[in-house]
Design a protein around this motif. Structure first.
Motif, PDB file in Angstrom:
ATOM      1  N   ALA A 156      -3.491  -4.539   7.687  1.00  0.00           N
ATOM      2  CA  ALA A 156      -4.111  -3.388   8.343  1.00  0.00           C
ATOM      3  C   ALA A 156      -5.634  -3.495   8.275  1.00  0.00           C
ATOM      4  N   ALA A 157      -6.294  -2.994   9.325  1.00  0.00           N
ATOM      5  CA  ALA A 157      -7.759  -2.973   9.355  1.00  0.00           C
ATOM      6  C   ALA A 157      -8.287  -1.567   9.622  1.00  0.00           C
ATOM      7  N   HIS A 158      -7.404  -0.677  10.066  1.00  0.00           N
ATOM      8  CA  HIS A 158      -7.842   0.666  10.472  1.00  0.00           C
ATOM      9  C   HIS A 158      -7.017   1.747   9.788  1.00  0.00           C
ATOM     10  N   PHE A 159      -7.680   2.832   9.388  1.00  0.00           N
ATOM     11  CA  PHE A 159      -6.937   4.048   9.043  1.00  0.00           C
ATOM     12  C   PHE A 159      -7.691   5.247   9.589  1.00  0.00           C
ATOM     13  N   GLY A 178       7.386   3.616   4.943  1.00  0.00           N
ATOM     14  CA  GLY A 178       6.496   2.547   5.398  1.00  0.00           C
ATOM     15  C   GLY A 178       7.215   1.580   6.318  1.00  0.00           C
ATOM     16  N   ASP A 179       6.791   0.321   6.269  1.00  0.00           N
ATOM     17  CA  ASP A 179       7.370  -0.676   7.179  1.00  0.00           C
ATOM     18  C   ASP A 179       8.874  -0.850   6.975  1.00  0.00           C
ATOM     19  N   ALA A 180       9.385  -0.479   5.823  1.00  0.00           N
ATOM     20  CA  ALA A 180      10.838  -0.539   5.619  1.00  0.00           C
ATOM     21  C   ALA A 180      11.547   0.394   6.593  1.00  0.00           C
ATOM     22  N   PRO A 205       0.804  -1.223   0.000  1.00  0.00           N
ATOM     23  CA  PRO A 205       0.000   0.000   0.000  1.00  0.00           C
ATOM     24  C   PRO A 205       0.840   1.278   0.000  1.00  0.00           C
ATOM     25  N   VAL A 206       1.999   1.255   0.659  1.00  0.00           N
ATOM     26  CA  VAL A 206       2.801   2.485   0.718  1.00  0.00           C
ATOM     27  C   VAL A 206       3.455   2.751  -0.637  1.00  0.00           C
ATOM     28  N   GLY A 207       4.025   1.711  -1.248  1.00  0.00           N
ATOM     29  CA  GLY A 207       4.637   1.886  -2.568  1.00  0.00           C
ATOM     30  C   GLY A 207       3.604   2.323  -3.599  1.00  0.00           C
ATOM     31  N   ALA A 213       8.801  -1.751  -8.758  1.00  0.00           N
ATOM     32  CA  ALA A 213       9.141  -3.175  -8.871  1.00  0.00           C
ATOM     33  C   ALA A 213       8.574  -3.926  -7.676  1.00  0.00           C
ATOM     34  N   GLU A 214       7.879  -5.003  -7.943  1.00  0.00           N
ATOM     35  CA  GLU A 214       7.235  -5.792  -6.882  1.00  0.00           C
ATOM     36  C   GLU A 214       7.548  -7.257  -7.104  1.00  0.00           C
ATOM     37  N   LYS A 215       7.972  -7.929  -6.046  1.00  0.00           N
ATOM     38  CA  LYS A 215       8.398  -9.328  -6.215  1.00  0.00           C
ATOM     39  C   LYS A 215       7.221 -10.256  -6.498  1.00  0.00           C
ATOM     40  N   ASP A 216       6.047  -9.944  -5.948  1.00  0.00           N
ATOM     41  CA  ASP A 216       4.898 -10.827  -6.132  1.00  0.00           C
ATOM     42  C   ASP A 216       4.130 -10.477  -7.413  1.00  0.00           C
ATOM     43  N   LEU A 275      -2.743   0.767  17.951  1.00  0.00           N
ATOM     44  CA  LEU A 275      -3.319   2.046  17.533  1.00  0.00           C
ATOM     45  C   LEU A 275      -3.746   2.016  16.070  1.00  0.00           C
ATOM     46  N   GLY A 276      -3.472   0.916  15.398  1.00  0.00           N
ATOM     47  CA  GLY A 276      -3.825   0.834  13.972  1.00  0.00           C
ATOM     48  C   GLY A 276      -3.136   1.914  13.157  1.00  0.00           C
ATOM     49  N   GLN A 277      -1.834   2.102  13.381  1.00  0.00           N
ATOM     50  CA  GLN A 277      -1.154   3.246  12.771  1.00  0.00           C
ATOM     51  C   GLN A 277       0.050   2.881  11.899  1.00  0.00           C
ATOM     52  N   GLY A 278       0.339   1.572  11.736  1.00  0.00           N
ATOM     53  CA  GLY A 278       1.525   1.207  10.950  1.00  0.00           C
ATOM     54  C   GLY A 278       1.397   1.667   9.513  1.00  0.00           C
ATOM     55  N   LEU A 279       0.324   1.276   8.879  1.00  0.00           N
ATOM     56  CA  LEU A 279       0.096   1.681   7.494  1.00  0.00           C
ATOM     57  C   LEU A 279      -0.138   3.193   7.418  1.00  0.00           C
ATOM     58  N   CYS A 280      -0.910   3.708   8.365  1.00  0.00           N
ATOM     59  CA  CYS A 280      -1.171   5.159   8.352  1.00  0.00           C
ATOM     60  C   CYS A 280       0.150   5.927   8.343  1.00  0.00           C
ATOM     61  N   SER A 281       1.083   5.463   9.169  1.00  0.00           N
ATOM     62  CA  SER A 281       2.380   6.154   9.240  1.00  0.00           C
ATOM     63  C   SER A 281       3.104   6.057   7.900  1.00  0.00           C
ATOM     64  N   ARG A 290      12.144  -8.956  -8.247  1.00  0.00           N
ATOM     65  CA  ARG A 290      12.709  -8.863  -6.902  1.00  0.00           C
ATOM     66  C   ARG A 290      13.914  -7.932  -6.918  1.00  0.00           C
ATOM     67  N   PHE A 291      13.928  -7.012  -5.968  1.00  0.00           N
ATOM     68  CA  PHE A 291      15.079  -6.110  -5.829  1.00  0.00           C
ATOM     69  C   PHE A 291      16.307  -6.926  -5.444  1.00  0.00           C
ATOM     70  N   GLU A 292      17.401  -6.668  -6.170  1.00  0.00           N
ATOM     71  CA  GLU A 292      18.638  -7.415  -5.907  1.00  0.00           C
ATOM     72  C   GLU A 292      19.746  -6.535  -5.361  1.00  0.00           C
TER      73      GLU A 292
HETATM   74  C1  LIG Z   1      -1.906  -8.090  12.317  1.00  0.00           C
HETATM   75  C2  LIG Z   1      -1.599  -6.724  11.832  1.00  0.00           C
HETATM   76  C3  LIG Z   1      -2.535  -5.729  11.967  1.00  0.00           C
HETATM   77  C4  LIG Z   1      -2.274  -4.448  11.499  1.00  0.00           C
HETATM   78  N1  LIG Z   1      -3.237  -3.501  11.623  1.00  0.00           N
HETATM   79  C5  LIG Z   1      -3.003  -2.266  11.170  1.00  0.00           C
HETATM   80  C6  LIG Z   1      -4.033  -1.284  11.197  1.00  0.00           C
HETATM   81  O1  LIG Z   1      -5.149  -1.544  11.613  1.00  0.00           O
HETATM   82  N2  LIG Z   1      -3.740  -0.034  10.718  1.00  0.00           N
HETATM   83  C7  LIG Z   1      -2.523   0.284  10.205  1.00  0.00           C
HETATM   84  O2  LIG Z   1      -2.330   1.446   9.801  1.00  0.00           O
HETATM   85  N3  LIG Z   1      -1.534  -0.637  10.135  1.00  0.00           N
HETATM   86  C8  LIG Z   1      -1.751  -1.896  10.589  1.00  0.00           C
HETATM   87  N4  LIG Z   1      -0.789  -2.849  10.470  1.00  0.00           N
HETATM   88  C9  LIG Z   1       0.487  -2.504   9.845  1.00  0.00           C
HETATM   89  C10 LIG Z   1       0.376  -2.497   8.318  1.00  0.00           C
HETATM   90  O3  LIG Z   1      -0.138  -3.710   7.855  1.00  0.00           O
HETATM   91  C11 LIG Z   1       1.714  -2.214   7.693  1.00  0.00           C
HETATM   92  O4  LIG Z   1       2.283  -1.083   8.316  1.00  0.00           O
HETATM   93  C12 LIG Z   1       1.595  -1.963   6.208  1.00  0.00           C
HETATM   94  O5  LIG Z   1       1.100  -3.090   5.542  1.00  0.00           O
HETATM   95  C13 LIG Z   1       2.941  -1.604   5.632  1.00  0.00           C
HETATM   96  O6  LIG Z   1       2.801  -1.334   4.273  1.00  0.00           O
HETATM   97  P1  LIG Z   1       4.086  -1.277   3.355  1.00  0.00           P
HETATM   98  O7  LIG Z   1       3.583  -0.989   1.977  1.00  0.00           O
HETATM   99  O8  LIG Z   1       5.112  -0.396   3.965  1.00  0.00           O
HETATM  100  O9  LIG Z   1       4.721  -2.741   3.442  1.00  0.00           O
HETATM  101  P2  LIG Z   1       4.107  -4.127   2.942  1.00  0.00           P
HETATM  102  O10 LIG Z   1       2.633  -4.117   3.029  1.00  0.00           O
HETATM  103  O11 LIG Z   1       4.854  -5.180   3.671  1.00  0.00           O
HETATM  104  O12 LIG Z   1       4.483  -4.173   1.413  1.00  0.00           O
HETATM  105  C14 LIG Z   1       5.826  -4.376   0.992  1.00  0.00           C
HETATM  106  C15 LIG Z   1       5.805  -4.856  -0.454  1.00  0.00           C
HETATM  107  O13 LIG Z   1       7.151  -4.982  -0.889  1.00  0.00           O
HETATM  108  C16 LIG Z   1       7.301  -6.216  -1.590  1.00  0.00           C
HETATM  109  N5  LIG Z   1       8.705  -6.626  -1.485  1.00  0.00           N
HETATM  110  C17 LIG Z   1       9.345  -7.065  -0.380  1.00  0.00           C
HETATM  111  N6  LIG Z   1      10.624  -7.339  -0.677  1.00  0.00           N
HETATM  112  C18 LIG Z   1      10.786  -7.081  -1.988  1.00  0.00           C
HETATM  113  C19 LIG Z   1      11.908  -7.180  -2.892  1.00  0.00           C
HETATM  114  N7  LIG Z   1      13.107  -7.610  -2.488  1.00  0.00           N
HETATM  115  N8  LIG Z   1      11.720  -6.837  -4.183  1.00  0.00           N
HETATM  116  C20 LIG Z   1      10.506  -6.408  -4.624  1.00  0.00           C
HETATM  117  N9  LIG Z   1       9.426  -6.304  -3.813  1.00  0.00           N
HETATM  118  C21 LIG Z   1       9.568  -6.629  -2.520  1.00  0.00           C
HETATM  119  C22 LIG Z   1       6.334  -7.152  -0.884  1.00  0.00           C
HETATM  120  O14 LIG Z   1       5.972  -8.248  -1.699  1.00  0.00           O
HETATM  121  C23 LIG Z   1       5.151  -6.220  -0.601  1.00  0.00           C
HETATM  122  O15 LIG Z   1       4.234  -6.191  -1.658  1.00  0.00           O
HETATM  123  C24 LIG Z   1      -1.024  -4.144  10.913  1.00  0.00           C
HETATM  124  C25 LIG Z   1      -0.077  -5.151  10.775  1.00  0.00           C
HETATM  125  C26 LIG Z   1      -0.360  -6.428  11.220  1.00  0.00           C
HETATM  126  C27 LIG Z   1       0.667  -7.494  11.028  1.00  0.00           C
END
Ligand SMILES: Cc1cc2nc3c(=O)[nH]c(=O)nc-3n(C[C@H](O)[C@H](O)[C@H](O)COP(=O)(O)OP(=O)(O)OC[C@H]3O[C@@H](n4cnc5c(N)ncnc54)[C@H](O)[C@@H]3O)c2cc1C
Length: 493
Positions: free
Chosen positions: A48-51, A285-287, A17-19, A36-39, A295-301, A131-133
């Motif tokens: 995530a369930a909340h924003f 994002g999560d990186a 979602p962040v990318g 670029a996306e590996k999947d 707090l449901g804030q990981g994705l929001c952040s 996949r990023f190398e």
């Molecule tokens: C149980 C649970 C509940 C949650 N609830 C909430 C919530 O309610 N609200 C909220 O805001 N957040 C919540 N979160 C957090 C939220 O899910 C994450 O913060 C969010 O998904 C992060 O998004 P992202 O795009 O940064 O990373 P990801 O969603 O992990 O996406 C990363 C992408 O990068 C791709 N990738 C990885 N490595 C490579 C590579 N080498 N080459 C190419 N592609 C690659 C992956 O395939 C993936 O598609 C929750 C998390 C969990 C586990």
């Protein structure tokens, strides 16, 4: 043989979602993007369930508010209660009661929202199954190597953003160390489709029962989520058994009335990267950060990261701002992220108490605190005020989130557009930034609310950044001069 190299303004690794949001925010500003996306497909199950309302405002800015709302519903309240059902904390979140005009909180189905985000990338170079190398950077750009279905590929980009999630290979490639907050708890996450006869609360609950700390929350329409804490020594494989799950769901109608959509054990933790930028490479994002979901804030952040970075990359790539503007990304975002991580961990520690005596003392303290507190507590979540960065420090409202008045069916941002904009009381003109006077026809529905806001600041104008944070309020000439100076030679953050 390697496929021919392609040159773009920004390469993004990871189409989560962040990318996807970052790609969409850049593409709509005319920045060329390769993602670029590996999947091969969207991850079919939600994490995530909340924003919150700020994220809904970002979706509005991307033109997908309606599409997102098809997969979302407001969350009217969030309650922490003990095993006996006594309320420890309660936050009301009435619809529309937020500075964005949207509901403070939404519960949603992530795959549907990701689809809406990806639909905005039709003009971008999206490479699934890559996949990023590795990366090599120099003064002019970054060369990114991908492993694709037909062998290696390279992309040359002005900047690279790693949005590749918690295990980020981009972060590793720039030797990004993580600060670990020392929170590490395993939880079983159960997502269900809701059938007739299920006995479900219509608000979000944290059930602080030392026997089994439990989260019970709404998701998008027709779905509900539970999270059950695993106790020390419990086997993750054993708790995934449907019979165990049925027992744990019994108070809500059990599996007779709920259809399991997924079950997974996650470890909830708090991690923040020490450096979010290395030369031309950024993390978002999560990186860059991970937090427990209380707090449901990981994705929001992560989406706030994207909004912060998107306009800055656009300004720098267009030659309107110095590269040093990008140095403000981490100083602006990191304090907010760390505050949320700490707050989420605090809430996690409240929920996760499994010693009955500790839980009893917690309950007594929280019930007493609640009785003493005057008025309803603020909804949990970020007070995302910028203390430093691309703001006119010392100016009224500098760094604050700018409210979005609604009038009838119209909303301020739909009039303001994607760029920075100066809103002035009277006529004013200069060679930048773009400006709108309160008597502009387009601002008529919002005139009274905006005038009131300016009155409150004692200001004749406000300069609003593209991400809807206030650069400053005050005299328009002063604001414009500072904004132009900032663009040419940013002040160290
Ligand atoms: C149980 C649970 C509940 C949650 N609830 C909430 C919530 O309610 N609200 C909220 O805001 N957040 C919540 N979160 C957090 C939220 O899910 C994450 O913060 C969010 O998904 C992060 O998004 P992202 O795009 O940064 O990373 P990801 O969603 O992990 O996406 C990363 C992408 O990068 C791709 N990738 C990885 N490595 C490579 C590579 N080498 N080459 C190419 N592609 C690659 C992956 O395939 C993936 O598609 C929750 C998390 C969990 C586990």
């Amino acid at each position: 043989m390697a496929a021919p190299e392609k040159t773009v303004d920004v390469a993004i690794v990871g189409l989560g979602p962040v990318g996807a949001a970052l790609g969409a925010m850049l593409a709509r500003r005319g920045v060329s993007v390769c993602v670029a996306e590996k999947d091969g497909e969207i991850y079919p199950l939600p994490r995530a369930a909340h924003f919150d309302h700020e994220i809904m405002r970002l979706f509005q800015g991307l033109g997908i508010a309606e599409a997102v709302l098809a997969h979302a519903r407001p969350a009217p309240a969030y309650r922490f209660q003990n095993a006996a059902g006594e309320v420890l904390m309660h936050f009301d979140m009435p619809p529309g009661a937020s500075p964005s005009g949207w509901s403070p909180s939404y519960m949603f189905h992530q795959p549907g929202v990701e689809e809406a985000l990806r639909s905005l990338l039709t003009g971008a170079d999206v490479r699934l199954g890559r996949r990023f190398e590795g990366l090599v950077q120099d003064g002019e750009g970054v060369t990114v190597t991908l492993a694709g279905p037909r062998g290696p590929e390279t992309v040359r980009a002005g900047y690279l953003v790693g949005c590749d999630g918690g295990a980020s290979a981009v972060r590793k490639a720039i030797d990004g160390a993580l600060d670990d907050y020392g929170f590490d708890e395993p939880w079983l996450v159960i997502d269900t489709r809701v059938g007739e006869g299920a006995r479900l609360p219509d608000i979000n609950l944290q059930i602080c029962d030392p026997e089994r700390p439990t989260t019970c929350v709404l998701m998008g329409p027709g779905r509900h989520r539970w999270e059950f804490m695993l106790k020390p020594g419990e086997d993750p494989a054993a708790v995934m058994d449907d019979a165990v799950i049925a027992g744990w769901l019994a108070p809500w109608g059990g599996l007779e009335h709920l259809t399991l959509e997924r079950k997974a054990v996650y470890r909830f933790h708090g991690l923040v990267a020490q450096s979010w930028r290395s030369g031309r490479v950024f993390l978002a994002g999560d990186a860059a950060h991970q937090m427990p979901p209380f707090l449901g804030q990981g994705l929001c952040s992560g989406l706030r990261d994207a909004a912060n970075l998107a306009w800055k990359l656009t300004e720098v790539l267009a030659g309107r701002a110095d590269d040093a503007l990008l140095d403000t990304y981490q100083p602006e975002r990191e304090p907010n992220v760390r505050a949320i991580v700490e707050q989420a961990i605090f809430m996690g520690r409240v929920v996760c108490a499994i010693d009955p005596e500790v839980a009893k003392a917690r309950d007594a303290q929280m019930i007493a605190d609640r009785a003493k507190a005057a008025g309803a507590p603020r909804p949990p979540g970020p007070a995302s005020t910028l203390a430093a960065g691309c703001i006119l420090e010392g100016a009224a409202a500098a760094g604050r989130f700018f409210p979005q008045p609604w009038a009838g069916g119209s909303r301020l941002d739909d009039v303001l557009g994607d760029e920075a904009v100066m809103i002035t009381r009277g006529a004013w003109s200069s060679d930048g930034p773009r400006s709108m006077a309160l008597d502009a026809v387009a601002l008529a529905p919002f005139r009274a609310a905006l005038a009131r806001w300016l009155d409150d600041q004692g200001a004749d104008a406000v300069l609003v950044r593209p991400d809807r944070y206030v650069f400053g309020a005050g005299e328009p000439d002063v604001l414009a001069r500072a904004w132009r100076a900032w663009s040419r030679q940013p002040v160290a953050a």
